[in-house]
Design an enzyme around this catalytic site. Structure first.
Site, PDB file in Angstrom:
ATOM      1  CG  HIS A 173      47.370  27.743  40.519  1.00  0.00           C
ATOM      2  ND1 HIS A 173      48.593  27.474  41.092  1.00  0.00           N
ATOM      3  CD2 HIS A 173      47.366  29.087  40.268  1.00  0.00           C
ATOM      4  CE1 HIS A 173      49.293  28.589  41.181  1.00  0.00           C
ATOM      5  NE2 HIS A 173      48.572  29.588  40.684  1.00  0.00           N
ATOM      6  CD  GLU A 174      44.515  31.107  38.454  1.00  0.00           C
ATOM      7  OE1 GLU A 174      44.121  32.078  39.131  1.00  0.00           O
ATOM      8  OE2 GLU A 174      45.692  30.977  38.068  1.00  0.00           O
TER       9      GLU A 174
END
EC number: 3.4.24.85
Length: 521
Positions: A173-174
């Protein structure tokens, strides 16, 4: 319930960490050197929270963000479209989940429960246990989103899968946010990992001023990149799960049954003639089992259909039966055997005058090497002097003949769900003796957790809720679409506030009711 030892270890561990941090920061001798060490290593510690940030990966992030710029542009455009659609779809999804939860709460009210005790034995003819079961309405409740509480609806022995999948989903996600930010010329300060109580996660540190200077569409690409990458990761997980039999084909084969990988110590399937690790199950009653899905479907069919019967010749019936005194159980079913018998089962049948009779028979001798039936007519095909004997058991109890050649069939008496929850199986059978039977299970279980958690992270983060990605996606979307339509920023901000408020209330209601449903049972 959550094991007390786990709670003690977690709370005790965090207490030691926090007190050590507090003592070192208060020490005259170690304060400066300790704080310098924390700063140089990018560490920060607070109660039940530890965070690590580094610039070691900055070069890699910049390399990824500047490679094949046109392809990345299209990639994050797809992500932006997906993010906006997901943001609005999340309202429908949360609303549907909330309605399902409320319906389940109504279905699980005291008046809807029914219970019965069931006994089983796995000595000479069956496996033994006693338990109670509730109404079937709650067993088939399938929700896209469900609150997960370790130790309650998440088995403690699967916590490793859970937290590993959470960490990987968070990192992916990051990474999405970081690459998108570099692609949009936003300064990337660093990447980090944190641990909150027992939940791991990741984050990226972006230069806020640069974020505020770029256009709303560019902001959308950055804010949507995280959930877009989670969605893609979930799709890749599904693909890997589908192709797993092909990937493992040189080492494992499938389609011939299910392999027993574990039998719980309290399982009713344990016993001299029960199931053992390494057994290959091919049939449950007359239901063929070729894979895990067949096993589950067969158990469901057995659980929700009336007990099946077995054909027995009149001569065998006369030879095996003996005078009995039948009586009614509390649930209305009929018993005609000694309650303490581990080998005999009460059977009912209709004689030639269509009168229902009951007889106590040795279970194994009565059902072994016989065809299944529902009525006497099913038995007349093979022999005119045969009867269909049906086990007279408690409401939710079933007699199940489990075929696992070359061993003798296991006769299981109990609730089918107990067999489902206490016996672990796999569709993958090793081609060579040195191969582990657990490896495919480990891979399959982890991929399933990765799909579920990465997908959940995409859905939940898309919700227009305060402090989630959905808040920034909504703000950027409104800036991109309403600025030219509504000149007054206060009106636009008010619209955004009420949407965020609605999303926050909807999410909070789902989490609160979900927690109540999980913990109150």
């Amino acid at each position: 319930m959550i094991p007390v030892s786990l709670v003690v270890v977690v709370v005790g561990g965090w207490t030691v960490v926090y007190l050590t941090d507090l003592v070192l920061k208060s020490s005259v001798y170690f304060k400066h050197s300790y704080e310098d060490w924390l700063e140089s290593n990018g560490l920060s510690i607070s109660p039940f929270h530890i965070r690590w940030q580094t610039a070691v990966f900055n070069r890699a992030f910049y390399s990824w963000g500047r490679r094949k710029a046109r392809m990345l542009y299209q990639w994050f455009n797809f992500g932006m479209v997906f993010g906006v659609i997901a943001m609005f779809s999340s309202f429908f999804l949360l609303g549907k989940t909330l309605m399902q939860t409320l319906a389940q709460m109504m279905a699980d009210s005291p008046s809807s429960y029914s219970s019965s005790s069931s006994s089983s034995s796995s000595s000479s003819s069956s496996s033994s246990s006693s338990s109670s079961s509730s109404s079937s309405s709650s067993l088939h409740n399938e929700q896209v989103l469900q609150v997960v509480v370790p130790g309650i609806n998440l088995p403690v022995n699967q916590l490793t899968y859970f937290f590993a999948a959470v960490l990987i989903s968070g990192v992916v996600h990051e990474i999405g946010h970081g690459i998108a930010a570099i692609r949009e010329q936003v300064r990337f300060n660093g990447f980090g990992i944190f641990l909150f109580i027992i939940y791991p996660g990741a984050f990226v540190d972006l230069f806020t001023t640069h974020l505020q200077l770029i256009s709303p569409v560019q902001q959308l690409r950055i804010f949507c990149a995280g959930i877009w990458h989670n969605f893609v990761l979930a799709l890749l997980g599904i693909l890997a799960l589908v192709l797993l039999p092909v990937i493992l084909l040189p080492f494992y084969y499938t389609g011939v049954g299910v392999l027993i990988t574990e039998v719980a110590e309290d399982s009713p399937a344990i016993g001299p003639r029960g199931l053992f690790v390494g057994d290959l199950v091919t049939h449950l009653q007359d239901c063929p089992v070729t894979n895990v899905q067949d096993w589950n479907e067969c158990l469901d069919t057995i659980a929700y259909e009336p007990q099946i019967g077995y054909c027995i010749s009149a001569s065998t019936l006369q030879q095996l039966s003996f005078p009995v005194r039948a009586y009614k159980r509390l649930d209305g079913s009929t018993e005609c055997c000694n309650n303490h018998s581990l080998t005999d089962v009460c059977f009912s049948y209709r004689n030639n005058f269509n009168k229902r009779l009951h007889t106590c028979l040795p279970a194994r001798k009565a059902v072994e090497a016989t065809q299944v039936c529902r009525t006497n007519k099913d038995c007349k095909k093979s022999s005119s002097s045969s009867f269909c004997i049906i086990p007279s058991l408690e409401t939710h109890t079933r007699l199940i003949k489990v075929k696992h050649p070359p061993q003798i069939d296991m006769l299981y008496v109990g609730h089918p769900l107990h067999l489902h929850y206490t016996v672990s199986i796999t569709s993958f059978i090793p081609r060579f003796n040195f191969l582990s039977i657990d490896l495919p299970v480990v891979v399959e279980t982890f991929v399933k957790y990765l799909i579920s958690l990465s997908g959940a992270l995409a859905i939940v983060n898309a919700v227009p809720c305060f402090a989630l990605d959905g808040q920034w996606i909504l703000n950027s979307f409104l800036d991109a679409t309403l600025t030219s339509v509504i000149g007054d920023n206060d009106v636009k901000d008010l619209i955004g506030f009420f949407i965020l408020l609605g999303g926050s209330v909807l999410l909070a209601a789902n989490v609160t009711l979900g927690l109540w449903m999980v913990t109150a049972r």
